[in-house]
Each structure stands twice: as C-alpha cells, then as structure tokens.
Design a protein around this motif. Sequence first.
Motif, PDB file in Angstrom:
ATOM      1  N   ASN A   1       0.849  -1.165  -0.210  1.00  0.00           N
ATOM      2  CA  ASN A   1      -0.017  -0.097  -0.048  1.00  0.00           C
ATOM      3  C   ASN A   1       0.850   1.072   0.062  1.00  0.00           C
ATOM      4  N   ILE A   2       1.975   1.359   0.916  1.00  0.00           N
ATOM      5  CA  ILE A   2       2.843   2.484   0.959  1.00  0.00           C
ATOM      6  C   ILE A   2       3.564   2.703  -0.167  1.00  0.00           C
ATOM      7  N   ALA A   3       3.980   1.394  -0.821  1.00  0.00           N
ATOM      8  CA  ALA A   3       4.854   1.579  -1.933  1.00  0.00           C
ATOM      9  C   ALA A   3       4.031   2.143  -3.118  1.00  0.00           C
ATOM     10  N   PHE A   4       2.814   1.813  -3.088  1.00  0.00           N
ATOM     11  CA  PHE A   4       1.675   2.463  -4.272  1.00  0.00           C
ATOM     12  C   PHE A   4       1.438   4.058  -4.012  1.00  0.00           C
ATOM     13  N   VAL A   5       1.448   4.288  -2.678  1.00  0.00           N
ATOM     14  CA  VAL A   5       1.340   5.752  -2.429  1.00  0.00           C
ATOM     15  C   VAL A   5       2.464   6.347  -2.898  1.00  0.00           C
ATOM     16  N   LEU A   6       3.601   5.926  -2.450  1.00  0.00           N
ATOM     17  CA  LEU A   6       4.856   6.465  -2.830  1.00  0.00           C
ATOM     18  C   LEU A   6       5.032   6.607  -4.257  1.00  0.00           C
ATOM     19  N   LEU A   7       4.705   5.517  -5.066  1.00  0.00           N
ATOM     20  CA  LEU A   7       4.802   5.452  -6.437  1.00  0.00           C
ATOM     21  C   LEU A   7       4.006   6.681  -7.040  1.00  0.00           C
ATOM     22  N   LEU A   8       2.857   6.920  -6.560  1.00  0.00           N
ATOM     23  CA  LEU A   8       2.041   8.200  -6.967  1.00  0.00           C
ATOM     24  C   LEU A   8       2.980   9.183  -6.608  1.00  0.00           C
ATOM     25  N   ILE A   9       3.309   9.555  -5.391  1.00  0.00           N
ATOM     26  CA  ILE A   9       4.341  10.762  -5.068  1.00  0.00           C
ATOM     27  C   ILE A   9       5.132  10.709  -5.792  1.00  0.00           C
ATOM     28  N   ALA A  10       5.955   9.728  -6.062  1.00  0.00           N
ATOM     29  CA  ALA A  10       7.440   9.635  -6.897  1.00  0.00           C
ATOM     30  C   ALA A  10       6.816  10.104  -8.482  1.00  0.00           C
ATOM     31  N   MET A  11       5.746   9.625  -8.919  1.00  0.00           N
ATOM     32  CA  MET A  11       5.439  10.204 -10.181  1.00  0.00           C
ATOM     33  C   MET A  11       5.164  11.452 -10.559  1.00  0.00           C
ATOM     34  N   ILE A  12       4.549  11.960  -9.597  1.00  0.00           N
ATOM     35  CA  ILE A  12       3.905  13.388  -9.676  1.00  0.00           C
ATOM     36  C   ILE A  12       4.844  14.617 -10.202  1.00  0.00           C
ATOM     37  N   PRO A  13       6.005  14.595  -9.608  1.00  0.00           N
ATOM     38  CA  PRO A  13       7.173  15.724 -10.082  1.00  0.00           C
ATOM     39  C   PRO A  13       7.585  15.319 -11.219  1.00  0.00           C
ATOM     40  N   VAL A  14       7.476  13.914 -11.714  1.00  0.00           N
ATOM     41  CA  VAL A  14       7.827  13.555 -13.063  1.00  0.00           C
ATOM     42  C   VAL A  14       6.797  14.137 -14.085  1.00  0.00           C
ATOM     43  N   LEU A  15       5.472  13.912 -13.809  1.00  0.00           N
ATOM     44  CA  LEU A  15       4.871  14.139 -14.562  1.00  0.00           C
ATOM     45  C   LEU A  15       3.960  15.585 -14.700  1.00  0.00           C
ATOM     46  N   PHE A  16       4.039  16.292 -13.553  1.00  0.00           N
ATOM     47  CA  PHE A  16       3.405  17.620 -13.404  1.00  0.00           C
ATOM     48  C   PHE A  16       4.628  18.602 -12.968  1.00  0.00           C
ATOM     49  N   GLU A  17       4.328  19.927 -13.323  1.00  0.00           N
ATOM     50  CA  GLU A  17       5.397  20.789 -12.385  1.00  0.00           C
ATOM     51  C   GLU A  17       5.220  20.986 -11.227  1.00  0.00           C
ATOM     52  N   THR A  18       3.929  20.955 -10.383  1.00  0.00           N
ATOM     53  CA  THR A  18       3.944  21.077  -9.106  1.00  0.00           C
ATOM     54  C   THR A  18       3.360  19.919  -8.479  1.00  0.00           C
ATOM     55  N   MET A  19       3.330  19.757  -7.188  1.00  0.00           N
ATOM     56  CA  MET A  19       2.854  18.867  -6.383  1.00  0.00           C
ATOM     57  C   MET A  19       1.290  18.980  -6.226  1.00  0.00           C
ATOM     58  N   ARG A  20       0.621  19.867  -6.646  1.00  0.00           N
ATOM     59  CA  ARG A  20      -0.584  20.061  -6.386  1.00  0.00           C
ATOM     60  C   ARG A  20      -1.619  19.057  -6.563  1.00  0.00           C
ATOM     61  N   SER A  21      -1.342  17.872  -7.538  1.00  0.00           N
ATOM     62  CA  SER A  21      -2.023  16.749  -7.646  1.00  0.00           C
ATOM     63  C   SER A  21      -2.131  15.968  -6.531  1.00  0.00           C
ATOM     64  N   LEU A  22      -0.926  16.112  -5.804  1.00  0.00           N
ATOM     65  CA  LEU A  22      -0.691  15.122  -4.787  1.00  0.00           C
ATOM     66  C   LEU A  22      -1.871  15.366  -3.619  1.00  0.00           C
ATOM     67  N   LEU A  23      -1.966  16.612  -3.478  1.00  0.00           N
ATOM     68  CA  LEU A  23      -3.329  17.143  -2.464  1.00  0.00           C
ATOM     69  C   LEU A  23      -4.394  16.451  -2.662  1.00  0.00           C
ATOM     70  N   TRP A  24      -4.793  16.151  -4.075  1.00  0.00           N
ATOM     71  CA  TRP A  24      -6.114  15.591  -4.363  1.00  0.00           C
ATOM     72  C   TRP A  24      -6.031  14.034  -4.199  1.00  0.00           C
ATOM     73  N   ILE A  25      -4.761  13.272  -4.696  1.00  0.00           N
ATOM     74  CA  ILE A  25      -4.647  12.016  -4.238  1.00  0.00           C
ATOM     75  C   ILE A  25      -4.643  11.598  -2.915  1.00  0.00           C
ATOM     76  N   ALA A  26      -3.726  12.342  -1.889  1.00  0.00           N
ATOM     77  CA  ALA A  26      -3.643  12.071  -0.662  1.00  0.00           C
ATOM     78  C   ALA A  26      -5.114  12.101  -0.060  1.00  0.00           C
ATOM     79  N   GLY A  27      -5.653  13.398  -0.413  1.00  0.00           N
ATOM     80  CA  GLY A  27      -6.983  13.613   0.175  1.00  0.00           C
ATOM     81  C   GLY A  27      -8.036  12.622  -0.197  1.00  0.00           C
ATOM     82  N   GLY A  28      -8.176  12.195  -1.439  1.00  0.00           N
ATOM     83  CA  GLY A  28      -8.826  11.041  -1.911  1.00  0.00           C
ATOM     84  C   GLY A  28      -8.703   9.913  -1.186  1.00  0.00           C
ATOM     85  N   GLY A  29      -7.382   9.567  -0.954  1.00  0.00           N
ATOM     86  CA  GLY A  29      -7.012   8.300  -0.267  1.00  0.00           C
ATOM     87  C   GLY A  29      -7.461   8.226   1.066  1.00  0.00           C
ATOM     88  N   LEU A  30      -7.418   9.526   1.829  1.00  0.00           N
ATOM     89  CA  LEU A  30      -7.676   9.665   3.178  1.00  0.00           C
ATOM     90  C   LEU A  30      -9.351   9.693   3.382  1.00  0.00           C
TER      91      LEU A  30
END
Lengths: 435, 337
Positions: free
Chosen positions: A119-148
């Motif tokens: 599970n953590i590896a998957f969340v980490l994967l999303l976190i690691a992907m965001i700076p590669v795919l997007f310019e800011t970490m804004r999407s992480l707020l949505w992903i972590a918020g959605g997960g919570l």
Amino acid sequence: MAAAPPHVAYVAERFYDDEAPPPSTVGFTAWLRENLFSSPLNSALTVISVTLLALYLPGLFQWAVTHSVWNASSLRECRAIMDASFGEGVRGACWAVINERFMQLIYGFYPSALRWRPNIAFVLLLIAMIPVLFETMRSLLWIAGGGLAIKAATTVVSLAQGDGFGPLQSPTTYFMVGALVLAYFFGGREHRRKWLILSALFPVIAYFLLWGGAFGLDRVPSSRFGGFLLTMIIGVTGIAASLPIGIALALGRRSDMVFIRSISVMFIEFIRGVPLITLLFVASTLLNYFLPPGTEFDLILRVLIMVTLFASAYMAEVVRGGLAALPKGQYEAADAMGLTYWQSMRLIILPQALKISIPGIVNTFIGLFKDTTLVAVIGLLDPLGLTNPIRADSNWNGIVWELYGFIGFVFFLFCWGMSQYSMFLERKLRAGDRR
Amino acid sequence: MKTKLLIGALALAGAGAASAQTLDTVRARGVLNCGVSTGVAGFSYIDADGEWDGFDVAVCRAVAAAIFDDPSAVEFTPTTGATRFEALNSGEVDMLSRNTTWTFSRDVDLRLEFVGVNYYDGQGFMVPASLGVTSAMELDGATVCIQTGTTTELNLADFFRANNMSYEPVPIETNAEAQQRYLANACDVYTTDVSGLAATRSTFEDPSAHVILPEIISKEPLGPVVREDDPAWVNLVRWVFQGLIIAEEKGVTSENVAELASAPTDDPETNRLLGTEGAFGEMLNLTNDFMVRAISAVGNYGEIFEAHIGVDTPVGLERGLNALYTDGGILYAPPFR
C-alpha cells in the motif's frame, strides 16, 4: 472626406441588437445535428446505435446492478439467493466472487499482515510520479486527500459494524497524512527538484518495501506476489526503465560509430523479431539450464528484465521515428552553435523528438501494461492467471463474466488514465506550436 | 532433428545441473518446490485464504509432511501444460503433481519417472439428456466441442473413424470456453476427460439435464512425476504416495493414525507402514514414522479423494476405477515390506 453622397437608400440610425442565431444552430438541437445527424449515413448509424443500446443496456444494467448478488460464499448460494429474491430462474451477476477474492486479486498471496507495505509502495509510487509528470505537487493534495476520504469512508462502515477505528489506524493513513502536509507546504514549483530526488530513489525504496529483507522488514519471497500487485510491478518497472533504454538505443542506432550502431540494430531487430511469450519462456525455464546448479535467480526479476528489454526495443523505434521527423536544420543549427553531442541532444533534439513521439510512446506503455497478462503463461499468477485457480475452487466453478469483467474494468481504468495523461501532455506542449 | 539434439543436450545439461541429492537440497531450502496445475476443479485450486488446495495439491503436502512434519512447507509453482516438464527438468520444481498422463515417451524420452497413478481417468462424452442419446455409438453426425492441440482431439478422431461415424468438430481453447459453448448449444457433445466432464457438469444450473455417456475411449492414468536422475528422491516420493494407498487399504486414517502408531498393532504391514516395526523410513533417509506425519497431515488416499473430488463434493466423482482392488477398482499398491 467629401460631403454625403447625393442619394442614400437607407441609413441605419441606431445600433441594432444582435439577433438570436437560428434555433437549429445553437444549443442541444445544433449539437444533435452536428454530431449525430450531420449526414444520411450518420443519421442511420445513430438510429442503429441507439436502438442497439436501448435493446441491450437495460438487460446489462439489470444483470450487473439490480439482479446482482454481493454477499454469498459460493455460486450455488448466489443462484439460490437470486431464485429467492428475483424469482425462479432469473439470473444476475454474482459479484460475491469479487467480494470474497478482492484482496487476492489485488495482492496475490502477499501475507495479509504485511499488506501495508505494498500500500505504502503504491502511494509512494504516486508521489514519485507526480514531480515527473507535473510541474507542481498540487495533484498530490487531491490524491492523498482522496485516499484519506476512502479510508474515512471505510472507517465509518467499520464503526457502523462495530469494528472500531481499525482501518484508520494503519501505517498507510499516517503516511498519507504526512504526504498531504508536505505537499501543502512544499508543493510549489521551486521545490520540484527535491521531490525528484525521491522519484530517483523510489525503485530502491519500493524494492525493500515489497521484498523486505533489510531494515527490520520481513522477507517476502517472490512466489507470494500476484494479482494486480504483480501487474503493477512489471508494468511500472517496464515503463520506467524502457524509456531511457529505448532513447539510448534510438540514439545508438543513429550514431556514426559503427560498433554502437550495429549493436543497437542487432539488439532492436532481434528483440522485435521474437514474440514476448518466447522471451518469457526463456526467462522462466531455459535460463535455468545455463545457470550453475543451485543458483537462485528470482523469477520475477528475470521476467522484469525480459519485459523491459522487449519494451525498450519497441520504444527505440518509436523514438527513432521522432528523431527522424525533426528537420535536418535543427541538428545543423545545434552543431553550428558549438554544442557538444550530448548538449545538442539534451537541449535541442530530444525535447522536440520526444514531443513528436508522445502518442507512440504512450501507445507502447499501454501495450506493455496489457502485455503483463502474458506472464500467466509461465505460471506467474497475475489477475488473469488467478482466474483459473479461483474458478477451479468448487465454490466458484462455473463463474466467468464477473471475474473477467472486473479485471477488464481495472485494466481499462489504468490504460484510460495513461491515454488521458498523454492527451494532457500533448495539449500542454502544443503551446509552442500555436505561435 | 537439430532442435531435438539441442533439447537433448539441454536436458543433459539440466540433468547434470539439477542432479542427485534432491532431498538434501530440499532440506537445506526448508521447503518443497512442487509444480501444480494452474487450476483444475477439485484437483488444484486456491481457496479464499489464498492457500493451494485440492486432490493433486494434497500429494505435495503429504511429501512435505513426510520430510518436514509440516504440510505447509511447500512452495507451489503453477505450471501450464507447456511449461510443466521444463520446470521439472530444469530443477525449478522438485516434483510435479498436476494431472499428467503417464505415457511411454514422457517416461522414456523426457527422462521422467512416474511414481504411481493417483487418478485413473479416461476420455468420455457429455450430452444434454434431452437428446435421448444413451451410447456414444449413436453420435453419428454430431457436432463435438473439442479442445484443440490435445490428445483428446486425436482420440476423438480415432474413435469416430474406428466406428465408421462422422462428426463435426467445434474447436475451443479452454474448459471455460467449452462450458459456455456447450451451454449455448453450439455443440451437441462435449468431450474431455471424464473427471473434467463431471467437474464441468457440477457447475451447471441443472446438472441432471446432462448425461455422461458410459463409453470411455482412452486411458489417462494421471500421476505425480519426478526427475529420474535421483533414484533416492524417486523412491521417497513414490513410497510416500504408495503409502497413502496402503494406509487406506489398512484402514489407517488421519483420525486413528496417532493411536495406531503409538504402539505396535496386530497387523505387521500397518506396523511397518507406521514405523513401529522395521526401519523403513531410515532407508529413505527419513525417520521411521514418516508416513504417520504424511497421513495425519492429509489423510489416506480415500480421505483425500472424498475431501476434494468424491461424491459429497460438488465435483461428485465416483471412486470407480480408482477404488482399491479389494473394492472392485484397480488401485493396487505394492506391499510395504
């Protein structure tokens, strides 16, 4: 200007308000006309499609939703429940099999006490992907918020059933809260480089999280991996590793150095000339003959290598297409500016070539992700491979559509997500062409 | 020819690689590597807890229990029809227990050793009862659902030609596909091994609407397989498996085995089997009570059969040929002495 003309038939004395456009060119009607009834052929197709949908959708809806059963321990029980509640002989989907085997389809045989690690590896994967795919970490707020939010929802269900706060008190929750806070305070463009360091470290972190064997994490042997966990491991590794290798091979194939060029050509042509299944068979069985006795060469690792090599060869050809599409002037201009080979590639050539190749690259990614199901042929239990032993359980023998439908749906979500991202990226990068 | 030579050379290399001392390797590893099928109803499947279970799986567990006193000390490797022998010959698995037919070429050419037969199967026919067919001899002109590329396809052709009948094949790939096609009336007849037919029929809404015809047109003795390069290991697997059959013959079950093994009984063979007399386990490099562990872990042959594929299970197979020779079957284990 001279005086007014001698004779004027009509002069407007005021500004007229705009007339409303004809009703047939605006709103819903116009949309209908333009998209569904623009020509006799289109009209006929529309009518046929609507008729087919009207014929089959209600039945499908009834099967999948209204007449479905979610809680049962076997297909027989499912059928009995359907007979009792919907009438004798009425059949719907027996989603109970997904309900019972959900965790198995996701994690394979991964020990249930340790499932927070994937599970953590998957969340980490999303976190690691965001700076590669997007310019800011804004999407992480949505992903972590959605997960919570999902976690909170399951907790509410668990509270309602009197099971307490169990789901909320897991390492994954704390982890997501941490990620949320970090993303909120340090999510800006200026911090992207630091996040990229995490992305670079991710493969190592993920390896130790999933397989363990160090830092006090219990070792989990490869044979316990299965389901979508396996699909993700193979798919993500293949995707992440095949792009750089593919670019290197594409550059190698266009290189002036004979040795590098011939190596690249031979590699690409050999791999492209052999079906993936053959490579997988080589990885799973033939390789054993050549290794010294007693060598433990992890099967998943072998498969990862083969899948990556396979995807790299295809990737190389896609990237080569992009390189070939660039006007020669770009190369010459880069040389004229006195840039070294690597500088010109990094600053001038590749950014343009890769932009051109995006559809082809994502095409290869999606193909690779779906090809991971082929590992079922060599006995690795990916979701599709799991359907067989699940249906062999006498409780579920005879079930077909529900399992394949569910797996197909999940695959669709992943592939659709990838194609959506590629379209987003194309739109973003097209800005330069709009000048 | 060249490929055959290559495969031969590879097999030799593999034999050298994986050779002898399998038991030591297994002991050092701490688990038995066992190849099973990727899923055959009743024979090998994954239960809700993610554990392998089934008639074939039980043989692996018995061997693991005999070695380690722990039926869960098995690492199961799902193998397909295409990879099973490679997996065994390359040393990836220590034994195969997956409905594999004992044939001359597999035994001789592939350098394998079948340690016995755990299920006597044969190819049969299933038809809807509404057709009113009672014998395979009445199937002239029928459309038949048949898995392509299997021996069943060849058997079917032989059977119809020998009886001067014609048929129209409907080629299918998997058993799951066959079920769907057969139920959709795409074919009149479905043919495969009788155990497979029974398992398939058990999943139908109304099993009684389908009959399995009495004719059996082929011999399919299925059994556990090991490499032939390590005689000690062959013997170990063979006698653990045969011991399960002898246990049924002698009435030793998972329930009474502890009691029978606590002190010598009046029956000498039972005593030898359970290690209260003689030193048979030591000859296999195990302890003398190895069969006690195997039987208490999985039960005797009859118990395994009833638990996974017997008449009380959804698969619902009769013992038939697989009954002990004393009960009218052909199950006959060599004496334990």
